[in-house]
Enzyme design. Sequence first.
Site, PDB file in Angstrom:
ATOM      1  N   CYS A 103       0.996  -1.242  -0.077  1.00 32.44           N
ATOM      2  CA  CYS A 103      -0.047  -0.085  -0.019  1.00 32.44           C
ATOM      3  C   CYS A 103       1.022   1.268   0.046  1.00 32.44           C
ATOM      4  O   CYS A 103       1.994   1.243   0.817  1.00 32.44           O
ATOM      5  CB  CYS A 103      -0.830   0.113   1.296  1.00 32.44           C
ATOM      6  SG  CYS A 103      -2.012   1.352   1.276  1.00 32.44           S
ATOM      7  N   LEU A 210      -8.223   8.515  -5.054  1.00 29.81           N
ATOM      8  CA  LEU A 210      -7.284   9.388  -5.847  1.00 29.81           C
ATOM      9  C   LEU A 210      -7.829  10.980  -5.963  1.00 29.81           C
ATOM     10  O   LEU A 210      -9.262  10.905  -5.933  1.00 29.81           O
ATOM     11  CB  LEU A 210      -7.736   8.769  -7.423  1.00 29.81           C
ATOM     12  CG  LEU A 210      -6.958   9.444  -8.529  1.00 29.81           C
ATOM     13  CD1 LEU A 210      -6.909   8.355  -9.741  1.00 29.81           C
ATOM     14  CD2 LEU A 210      -7.429  10.800  -8.839  1.00 29.81           C
ATOM     15  N   GLU A 211      -7.135  11.597  -5.690  1.00 32.35           N
ATOM     16  CA  GLU A 211      -7.301  13.162  -5.299  1.00 32.35           C
ATOM     17  C   GLU A 211      -6.678  14.019  -6.161  1.00 32.35           C
ATOM     18  O   GLU A 211      -5.544  13.965  -6.305  1.00 32.35           O
ATOM     19  CB  GLU A 211      -7.285  13.315  -3.843  1.00 32.35           C
ATOM     20  CG  GLU A 211      -7.736  14.252  -3.322  1.00 32.35           C
ATOM     21  CD  GLU A 211      -7.837  14.308  -1.684  1.00 32.35           C
ATOM     22  OE1 GLU A 211      -9.086  13.812  -1.130  1.00 32.35           O
ATOM     23  OE2 GLU A 211      -6.923  14.950  -1.174  1.00 32.35           O
ATOM     24  N   GLY A 383      -3.487  13.051   4.074  1.00 33.36           N
ATOM     25  CA  GLY A 383      -4.620  13.202   5.180  1.00 33.36           C
ATOM     26  C   GLY A 383      -5.786  12.744   4.931  1.00 33.36           C
ATOM     27  O   GLY A 383      -6.061  11.948   3.868  1.00 33.36           O
ATOM     28  N   MET A 385      -9.841  13.503   3.476  1.00 31.77           N
ATOM     29  CA  MET A 385     -10.564  14.149   2.088  1.00 31.77           C
ATOM     30  C   MET A 385     -11.021  15.497   2.634  1.00 31.77           C
ATOM     31  O   MET A 385     -11.463  16.164   1.832  1.00 31.77           O
ATOM     32  CB  MET A 385     -11.505  13.563   1.465  1.00 31.77           C
ATOM     33  CG  MET A 385     -12.669  12.864   2.354  1.00 31.77           C
ATOM     34  SD  MET A 385     -13.548  11.796   1.467  1.00 31.77           S
ATOM     35  CE  MET A 385     -14.379  10.964   2.671  1.00 31.77           C
ATOM     36  N   HIS A 408       2.828   7.734   7.925  1.00 25.63           N
ATOM     37  CA  HIS A 408       2.440   7.389   6.542  1.00 25.63           C
ATOM     38  C   HIS A 408       1.066   8.203   6.404  1.00 25.63           C
ATOM     39  O   HIS A 408       0.563   8.085   5.312  1.00 25.63           O
ATOM     40  CB  HIS A 408       2.333   6.025   6.479  1.00 25.63           C
ATOM     41  CG  HIS A 408       0.979   5.263   7.023  1.00 25.63           C
ATOM     42  ND1 HIS A 408       0.496   5.744   8.215  1.00 25.63           N
ATOM     43  CD2 HIS A 408      -0.089   4.641   6.445  1.00 25.63           C
ATOM     44  CE1 HIS A 408      -0.752   4.907   8.349  1.00 25.63           C
ATOM     45  NE2 HIS A 408      -0.884   4.338   7.302  1.00 25.63           N
ATOM     46  N   ALA A 410      -2.893  10.327   8.470  1.00 28.68           N
ATOM     47  CA  ALA A 410      -3.285  10.977   9.655  1.00 28.68           C
ATOM     48  C   ALA A 410      -3.425   9.937  10.833  1.00 28.68           C
ATOM     49  O   ALA A 410      -3.411  10.333  11.782  1.00 28.68           O
ATOM     50  CB  ALA A 410      -4.411  11.680   9.332  1.00 28.68           C
TER      51      ALA A 410
END
EC number: 6.5.1.-
Length: 486
Positions: A103, A210-211, A383, A385, A408, A410
């Site tokens: 991951c 995915l952001e 962090g 969304m 890695h 929050a």
Amino acid sequence: MTTFDADDVTLEEVEEHVWEIAREDGMNTPARVLASEALLEEIADDDTLRQIRNVTHLPGVQRHALCMPDGHQGYGFPVGGVAAIDAEDGCISPGGVGFDINCGVRMVKTNLTYDDVRGREEELVDALFDAVPTGLGGGGVVNGDAETMSGALSRGLDWAHEAGYATRDDLKHCEDEGMRPDAEPAKVSQKAKDRGRNQLGSLGSGNHFLEVQRVTDVYRTDVADSFGLEADQLVVLIHCGSRGLGHQVCSDYLRRIEEEYEEFLADLPDDNLAAAPAGSDLAEDYYGAMCAAINFAWVNRQLITHQVRETFADVFETPWEELGMELLYDVAHNIAKKEVHEVDGEQKELYVHRKGATRAFPAGHPEVPSAYRDVGQPVIIPGSMGAGSYVLRGGEESMARTFGSTAHGAGRLMSRTQAKREYRGEDVQSDLQEHEHVYVKAESGATVAEEAPGVYKDVDEVVRVSDELGIGDKVARTYPVVNIKG
DNA sequence: ATGTCC
């Protein structure tokens, strides 16, 4: 000296943000939690402290078992755990890697700004959602026939490059250049391969997302320059792993350990700490299979990157190369790796387990890619969304304090079950859109509830601790624009 | 995290 008393664990603050659990019977070393007092109070709420103490019972563990500031309860090991274990006389533990092998998270840069996307958020989020498979189960973007699987598992991004999904620069901007040469696809069960073959290029579920984000703050301008980041820039963050394949590899080897090392496990305080003795066939087999799953996850993130580039090219009617869509870096946060570290003045080969922890090598380290050698390895800390993310650089203290590691993310505050009691997905989604201008599109409303911003610790506080300890230094902060998830 | 138990 400040003392912190949890249920049946006592910690002493030996330095600012460094809390030590003293060595007692059965522990091979002390354990350390790196946290502010506020974070430690949250960490003490679940089983994390007992878990990190349990880890010190594993044979060959070096210096301290460590819990990062975003730590929370996991399977055997806490998430946010770092354990460096002697690769000759110690052991390797699938629970110290996690079910979702490799991951990890990568950041793709653009030369677009927030203004370029304002008013077109829904168009962009719909296009990305169409292009990138999300959610549980099957559906990838390439057909994982036997030859493809063999290439992906054995050669990772080298295969992706050959197949036309990656540039040479993508390989250079990825931890290990996106390939673990120790991979042994033959040690991955047919069942694991069957689960993965139709998941090549898929996001999955849970906390994966995915952001598209905008850079809001730059803290170290010189480092940000080297990384090619500046305020207002749009970037893309991709967070996912090895899907059903990695999960099956973990399950397969946990079962084999339980079958073949029953007596060894009986001496450990928690059955879920299952580990194979270094040098055993089982340890070698797991390492080879895990490295193959690591390569699979890198290919997965690369194929998603390919889809994102094509989608941006469509939406902005410009070839992706002209949109500056280069990979900043790709970090793995669920892995074990043979690394040489100095312990008590001696160079030792160790299985460094980072489970929910990110490698954070400092400037000058030979394994930092040449583009970043002078400033340190990029570290990406996603962090929630609602909160946004950080880019750090590996800090000068990381080798001495954490075997070259930092946090890695929050870190969860509450379980998925509790989150679903507290939140409704639709409400979370409309709140984010109306109040924060963040556009979320998800396969499942339950996943949005499980991932509501309120279920996470304060990422600012996690990163502050990393920065103040000098293990990972703040470089830039980002804020979400659109987000797709499972 | 995960065809949320072969």
